[in-house]
Motif scaffolding. Structure first.
Motif, PDB file in Angstrom:
ATOM      1  N   LYS A  25       0.823  -1.199   0.000  1.00  0.00           N
ATOM      2  CA  LYS A  25       0.000   0.000   0.000  1.00  0.00           C
ATOM      3  C   LYS A  25       0.861   1.254   0.000  1.00  0.00           C
ATOM      4  O   LYS A  25       0.571   2.234  -0.684  1.00  0.00           O
ATOM      5  N   VAL A  26       1.965   1.243   0.784  1.00  0.00           N
ATOM      6  CA  VAL A  26       2.881   2.394   0.827  1.00  0.00           C
ATOM      7  C   VAL A  26       3.525   2.594  -0.539  1.00  0.00           C
ATOM      8  O   VAL A  26       3.598   3.706  -1.057  1.00  0.00           O
ATOM      9  N   GLN A  27       4.002   1.479  -1.161  1.00  0.00           N
ATOM     10  CA  GLN A  27       4.624   1.571  -2.482  1.00  0.00           C
ATOM     11  C   GLN A  27       3.633   2.098  -3.500  1.00  0.00           C
ATOM     12  O   GLN A  27       3.955   2.954  -4.328  1.00  0.00           O
ATOM     13  N   LYS A  28       2.381   1.571  -3.430  1.00  0.00           N
ATOM     14  CA  LYS A  28       1.356   2.006  -4.376  1.00  0.00           C
ATOM     15  C   LYS A  28       1.084   3.498  -4.210  1.00  0.00           C
ATOM     16  O   LYS A  28       0.932   4.235  -5.179  1.00  0.00           O
ATOM     17  N   LEU A 192     -18.001   3.517 -14.849  1.00  0.00           N
ATOM     18  CA  LEU A 192     -17.571   3.511 -13.443  1.00  0.00           C
ATOM     19  C   LEU A 192     -17.193   2.101 -12.991  1.00  0.00           C
ATOM     20  O   LEU A 192     -16.208   1.915 -12.268  1.00  0.00           O
ATOM     21  N   GLU A 193     -17.956   1.123 -13.439  1.00  0.00           N
ATOM     22  CA  GLU A 193     -17.657  -0.265 -13.086  1.00  0.00           C
ATOM     23  C   GLU A 193     -16.302  -0.685 -13.641  1.00  0.00           C
ATOM     24  O   GLU A 193     -15.497  -1.333 -12.953  1.00  0.00           O
ATOM     25  N   LEU A 194     -16.023  -0.289 -14.892  1.00  0.00           N
ATOM     26  CA  LEU A 194     -14.731  -0.606 -15.503  1.00  0.00           C
ATOM     27  C   LEU A 194     -13.586   0.055 -14.739  1.00  0.00           C
ATOM     28  O   LEU A 194     -12.561  -0.580 -14.457  1.00  0.00           O
ATOM     29  N   CYS A 195     -13.758   1.323 -14.381  1.00  0.00           N
ATOM     30  CA  CYS A 195     -12.690   2.055 -13.694  1.00  0.00           C
ATOM     31  C   CYS A 195     -12.410   1.471 -12.310  1.00  0.00           C
ATOM     32  O   CYS A 195     -11.252   1.415 -11.873  1.00  0.00           O
ATOM     33  N   LYS A 196     -13.463   1.046 -11.615  1.00  0.00           N
ATOM     34  CA  LYS A 196     -13.276   0.412 -10.307  1.00  0.00           C
ATOM     35  C   LYS A 196     -12.507  -0.897 -10.437  1.00  0.00           C
ATOM     36  O   LYS A 196     -11.630  -1.214  -9.624  1.00  0.00           O
ATOM     37  N   LEU A 197     -12.818  -1.665 -11.480  1.00  0.00           N
ATOM     38  CA  LEU A 197     -12.096  -2.925 -11.724  1.00  0.00           C
ATOM     39  C   LEU A 197     -10.613  -2.648 -11.963  1.00  0.00           C
ATOM     40  O   LEU A 197      -9.738  -3.348 -11.438  1.00  0.00           O
ATOM     41  N   VAL A 203      -3.155  -0.540 -10.105  1.00  0.00           N
ATOM     42  CA  VAL A 203      -2.444   0.434 -10.939  1.00  0.00           C
ATOM     43  C   VAL A 203      -2.223   1.726 -10.164  1.00  0.00           C
ATOM     44  O   VAL A 203      -2.954   2.045  -9.217  1.00  0.00           O
ATOM     45  N   ALA A 204      -1.210   2.481 -10.583  1.00  0.00           N
ATOM     46  CA  ALA A 204      -0.856   3.723  -9.893  1.00  0.00           C
ATOM     47  C   ALA A 204      -1.767   4.874 -10.277  1.00  0.00           C
ATOM     48  O   ALA A 204      -1.956   5.819  -9.507  1.00  0.00           O
ATOM     49  N   ALA A 205      -2.350   4.816 -11.487  1.00  0.00           N
ATOM     50  CA  ALA A 205      -3.223   5.886 -11.967  1.00  0.00           C
ATOM     51  C   ALA A 205      -3.967   5.373 -13.196  1.00  0.00           C
ATOM     52  O   ALA A 205      -3.627   4.325 -13.757  1.00  0.00           O
ATOM     53  N   ILE A 206      -4.956   6.141 -13.625  1.00  0.00           N
ATOM     54  CA  ILE A 206      -5.703   5.784 -14.827  1.00  0.00           C
ATOM     55  C   ILE A 206      -5.896   7.031 -15.680  1.00  0.00           C
ATOM     56  O   ILE A 206      -6.284   8.096 -15.177  1.00  0.00           O
ATOM     57  N   GLY A 207      -5.573   6.925 -16.953  1.00  0.00           N
ATOM     58  CA  GLY A 207      -5.810   8.013 -17.893  1.00  0.00           C
ATOM     59  C   GLY A 207      -7.153   7.796 -18.572  1.00  0.00           C
ATOM     60  O   GLY A 207      -7.445   6.694 -19.028  1.00  0.00           O
ATOM     61  N   VAL A 208      -7.966   8.841 -18.636  1.00  0.00           N
ATOM     62  CA  VAL A 208      -9.309   8.714 -19.213  1.00  0.00           C
ATOM     63  C   VAL A 208      -9.494   9.739 -20.325  1.00  0.00           C
ATOM     64  O   VAL A 208      -9.466  10.952 -20.089  1.00  0.00           O
ATOM     65  N   HIS A 209      -9.661   9.241 -21.546  1.00  0.00           N
ATOM     66  CA  HIS A 209     -10.043  10.092 -22.671  1.00  0.00           C
ATOM     67  C   HIS A 209     -11.565  10.179 -22.663  1.00  0.00           C
ATOM     68  O   HIS A 209     -12.242   9.161 -22.747  1.00  0.00           O
ATOM     69  N   ASP A 224     -17.962  15.759 -17.865  1.00  0.00           N
ATOM     70  CA  ASP A 224     -18.801  15.376 -16.735  1.00  0.00           C
ATOM     71  C   ASP A 224     -18.591  13.913 -16.341  1.00  0.00           C
ATOM     72  O   ASP A 224     -18.632  13.554 -15.162  1.00  0.00           O
ATOM     73  N   VAL A 225     -18.310  13.061 -17.339  1.00  0.00           N
ATOM     74  CA  VAL A 225     -18.061  11.645 -17.049  1.00  0.00           C
ATOM     75  C   VAL A 225     -16.727  11.486 -16.318  1.00  0.00           C
ATOM     76  O   VAL A 225     -16.620  10.726 -15.344  1.00  0.00           O
ATOM     77  N   ILE A 226     -15.712  12.215 -16.774  1.00  0.00           N
ATOM     78  CA  ILE A 226     -14.411  12.159 -16.087  1.00  0.00           C
ATOM     79  C   ILE A 226     -14.570  12.628 -14.646  1.00  0.00           C
ATOM     80  O   ILE A 226     -13.968  12.056 -13.725  1.00  0.00           O
ATOM     81  N   ARG A 227     -15.402  13.652 -14.441  1.00  0.00           N
ATOM     82  CA  ARG A 227     -15.629  14.177 -13.093  1.00  0.00           C
ATOM     83  C   ARG A 227     -16.247  13.110 -12.186  1.00  0.00           C
ATOM     84  O   ARG A 227     -15.854  12.969 -11.025  1.00  0.00           O
ATOM     85  N   GLU A 228     -17.184  12.343 -12.716  1.00  0.00           N
ATOM     86  CA  GLU A 228     -17.812  11.283 -11.928  1.00  0.00           C
ATOM     87  C   GLU A 228     -16.806  10.171 -11.609  1.00  0.00           C
ATOM     88  O   GLU A 228     -16.831   9.594 -10.520  1.00  0.00           O
ATOM     89  N   ILE A 229     -15.935   9.877 -12.558  1.00  0.00           N
ATOM     90  CA  ILE A 229     -14.899   8.858 -12.321  1.00  0.00           C
ATOM     91  C   ILE A 229     -13.969   9.309 -11.204  1.00  0.00           C
ATOM     92  O   ILE A 229     -13.621   8.535 -10.303  1.00  0.00           O
ATOM     93  N   ALA A 230     -13.566  10.583 -11.268  1.00  0.00           N
ATOM     94  CA  ALA A 230     -12.645  11.114 -10.250  1.00  0.00           C
ATOM     95  C   ALA A 230     -13.264  11.071  -8.848  1.00  0.00           C
ATOM     96  O   ALA A 230     -12.548  10.932  -7.855  1.00  0.00           O
ATOM     97  N   LYS A 231     -14.570  11.172  -8.781  1.00  0.00           N
ATOM     98  CA  LYS A 231     -15.249  11.155  -7.477  1.00  0.00           C
ATOM     99  C   LYS A 231     -15.195   9.785  -6.811  1.00  0.00           C
ATOM    100  O   LYS A 231     -15.100   9.694  -5.581  1.00  0.00           O
ATOM    101  N   VAL A 232     -15.249   8.712  -7.623  1.00  0.00           N
ATOM    102  CA  VAL A 232     -15.376   7.370  -7.032  1.00  0.00           C
ATOM    103  C   VAL A 232     -14.044   6.637  -6.889  1.00  0.00           C
ATOM    104  O   VAL A 232     -13.972   5.635  -6.174  1.00  0.00           O
ATOM    105  N   LEU A 233     -12.986   7.118  -7.535  1.00  0.00           N
ATOM    106  CA  LEU A 233     -11.690   6.430  -7.449  1.00  0.00           C
ATOM    107  C   LEU A 233     -10.782   7.108  -6.428  1.00  0.00           C
ATOM    108  O   LEU A 233     -10.869   8.311  -6.199  1.00  0.00           O
ATOM    109  N   THR A 234      -9.895   6.323  -5.860  1.00  0.00           N
ATOM    110  CA  THR A 234      -8.909   6.881  -4.919  1.00  0.00           C
ATOM    111  C   THR A 234      -7.561   7.123  -5.598  1.00  0.00           C
ATOM    112  O   THR A 234      -6.750   7.903  -5.103  1.00  0.00           O
ATOM    113  N   ILE A 235      -7.315   6.437  -6.711  1.00  0.00           N
ATOM    114  CA  ILE A 235      -6.068   6.651  -7.445  1.00  0.00           C
ATOM    115  C   ILE A 235      -6.212   7.888  -8.319  1.00  0.00           C
ATOM    116  O   ILE A 235      -7.325   8.320  -8.627  1.00  0.00           O
ATOM    117  N   PRO A 236      -5.089   8.498  -8.748  1.00  0.00           N
ATOM    118  CA  PRO A 236      -5.161   9.678  -9.610  1.00  0.00           C
ATOM    119  C   PRO A 236      -5.857   9.375 -10.929  1.00  0.00           C
ATOM    120  O   PRO A 236      -5.611   8.339 -11.560  1.00  0.00           O
TER     121      PRO A 236
END
Length: 559
Positions: A25-28, A192-197, A203-209, A224-236
């Motif tokens: 977790k620290v490394q991640k 959102l389901e895909l991003c949570k998976l 992974v250290a981060a996720i890039g979203v086009h 607006d979709v990217i904004r919703e993704i950012a709300k539910v994920l803890t990674i960048p």
């Protein structure tokens, strides 16, 4: 029976498990920090080679991605420490070309992007580049037919098991951060389901086009979709797809705020003028191109990639006299002349050639570099199996000839008039490169430089014959004749004043930025209006659905 020893062992194992889990977790967390609050340059085919990447580093990018490399190509490559350029090169064994070149200066900034659909192949590639890059990214968003047919890119978006296999294998097997870049799906819940998976894979981060695989740059980005993704994920979350909204450096921050993302990844806006990365503001386009070309010359960037990148920088300025001259260029040397870098080109080429000579690898690697001028060329005569052989290092560059003075045409004319025996052409293929010889009156003439085309290799052999026989001027084949490239001749003769052209480019660039800002404001208003309309439509649909559900419940209750 549970003994004291077994209980102790269980406690020890449990302690180790918690320690390992905490360490991971620290490394991640540390790896994720690399992607927080960053401005990142996106992977762009033919653009994101070493010279462009270094230029973006100069201008202030936090991270820069390589162009996508398919796993199979990487696995059939050989690695070479290039002491001449101070780089590490990965060379395609099938054709001898360098497709990934890197240096220590970008080590902490460069992210290697891979195209793959197989976990084990991806891991092997990751191990190959691990010592030389700051991270590995898996392309899961490319909508191009090539990627889709190969089961890569956006084709992975509907294969969650494969996504999980690839990402978990990479995360567990590499010491560098692993990320992926995706496109959004057709609905928000699916996305959102895909991003949570993906997040659960470690992974250290996720890039979203912010576009679907069917949408193109002309379509608005779904911030607006990217904004919703950012709300539910803890990674960048790295927001991508906003070049329509970004015309100056301040717009990068606004795009980040609009999407609620941790970082911003820009592509076309950086390709057009990567000095947009500078907080201080744009540099004149002429300056940017000159600095880019210096890196191209220094690191022996392929001519086709260099020309493609400059062409994308020039855009509508290709219609100017300098732009038209640029379009006529056939070598990196000719491009350097247009931007006043001829002396720098000659100096760097001399250093590189001297280095190659001392290391003795130019011929074995199939180097296909044109000598800078006729003064650098030597005609060598030797004997091989009782036959006289004449050799000369020269390449056939189509733009250096008029249609009426092509080498094979002149050779045929001379042979016919003098009633000589021949010509007879033969070929040798080395790593998909062609080397041709032409035999005339029992003497074999050949160029020591290889060509990618059989037809061009024959023209090269014919040039050797013409020079050896003294039938053409010493500049024949090295520089374009009068009229071959009208605009290039005008520019190199300085009939177009440099300062006038430079001022024209600056004025046009400033006007373009102003127009783009106006366009951006219009697009934002259109996108906001479309977003409001979409929300109203969704709200209406939800109301209709609710009414239908209520009717259904009443009917069910009655039945």
């Amino acid at each position: 029976m549970i003994t004291k020893t077994s209980v102790t062992e269980l406690l020890v194992r449990t302690a180790w498990h918690h320690l390992a889990s905490s360490t991971i977790k620290v490394q991640k967390c540390n790896m994720s920090d690399q992607y927080r609050g960053k401005v990142i340059v996106a992977p762009m085919v033919r653009v994101c080679t070493l010279p462009f990447r270094l230029l973006t580093v100069d201008y202030g990018t936090d991270l820069v991605y390589t162009e996508e490399t398919v796993d199979y190509k990487m696995l059939r490559s050989i690695k070479r420490q290039n002491d001449v350029l101070g780089t590490v090169d990965f060379i395609d064994k099938s054709d001898g070309t360098v497709f990934f070149r890197t240096c220590e200066r970008e080590r902490s900034k460069v992210i290697f992007q891979i195209g793959t659909n197989d976990a084990q192949r991806a891991l092997k590639v990751g191990k190959m580049v691990e010592p030389y890059v700051a991270g590995l990214d898996v392309n899961m968003g490319c909508p191009k037919e090539f990627s889709l047919k190969g089961g890569m890119g956006a084709a992975l978006l509907t294969q969650p098991d494969k996504i999980k296999s690839i990402l978990t294998t990479l995360v567990q097997g590499l010491t560098i951060p692993v990320t992926c870049k995706i496109r959004i799906l057709d609905s928000l819940p699916e996305t959102l389901e895909l991003c949570k998976l993906i997040e659960e894979c470690g992974v250290a981060a996720i890039g979203v086009h912010g576009r679907t695989r069917q949408e193109r740059p002309r379509h608005p980005n779904h911030n607006d979709v990217i904004r919703e993704i950012a709300k539910v994920l803890t990674i960048p979350v790295i927001a991508n797809g906003g070049s329509r909204e970004i015309s100056r450096h301040d717009d990068i921050k606004k795009f980040q705020q609009d999407t609620g993302a941790s970082s911003v990844m820009i592509a076309r806006a950086a390709m057009w003028n990567c000095s947009i990365l500078r907080p201080e503001g744009f540099l004149p386009l002429d300056t940017v191109i000159e600095q880019y070309l210096r890196y191209c010359i220094q690191y022996d960037n392929p001519f086709t990639y260099s020309k493609y990148t400059v062409q994308n920088m020039l855009r509508e300025l290709q219609d100017t006299p300098r732009g038209k001259a640029f379009l006529e260029t056939q070598t990196l040397q000719e491009i350097s002349i247009i931007w006043g870098l001829e002396d720098y080109f000659k100096t760097q080429l001399a250093k590189q050639n001297e280095g190659r000579k001392s290391l003795n690898f130019e011929m074995s690697e199939g180097k296909t570099a044109m000598p800078p001028s006729a003064d650098h060329v030597k005609i060598v005569e030797r004997e091989e199996n009782g036959q006289k052989v004449v050799e000369m290092p020269i390449q056939f560059i189509r733009g250096n000839f008029n249609n009426a003075d092509l080498p094979k045409m002149l050779l045929n004319t001379h042979v016919f008039r003098k009633q000589l025996k021949g010509p007879m052409y033969s070929h040798v293929i080395v790593d998909k490169f062609f080397s041709a010889s032409v035999t005339v009156d029992g003497v074999r003439y050949t160029s020591t430089l290889r060509e990618k085309s059989k037809r061009y290799s024959e023209q090269g052999a014919a040039i050797v014959f013409l020079h050896a026989m003294g039938l053409v001027s010493k500049t024949y084949g090295f520089v374009p004749p009068q009229g071959a490239r009208k605009y290039l001749t005008e520019v190199t003769r300085q009939t177009v004043k440099e300062d006038v052209m430079s001022n024209e480019i600056v004025r046009n660039n400033d006007a373009r930025i102003e127009n783009e800002e106006t366009d951006c404001k219009k697009r934002r208003l259109e996108d906001d209006s479309a977003s409001v309309s979409l929300h109203q439509q969704e709200s209406s649909q939800e109301t209709d659905t609710s009414r239908n559900n209520n009717k259904s419940s009443i009917t069910d209750g009655a039945s």
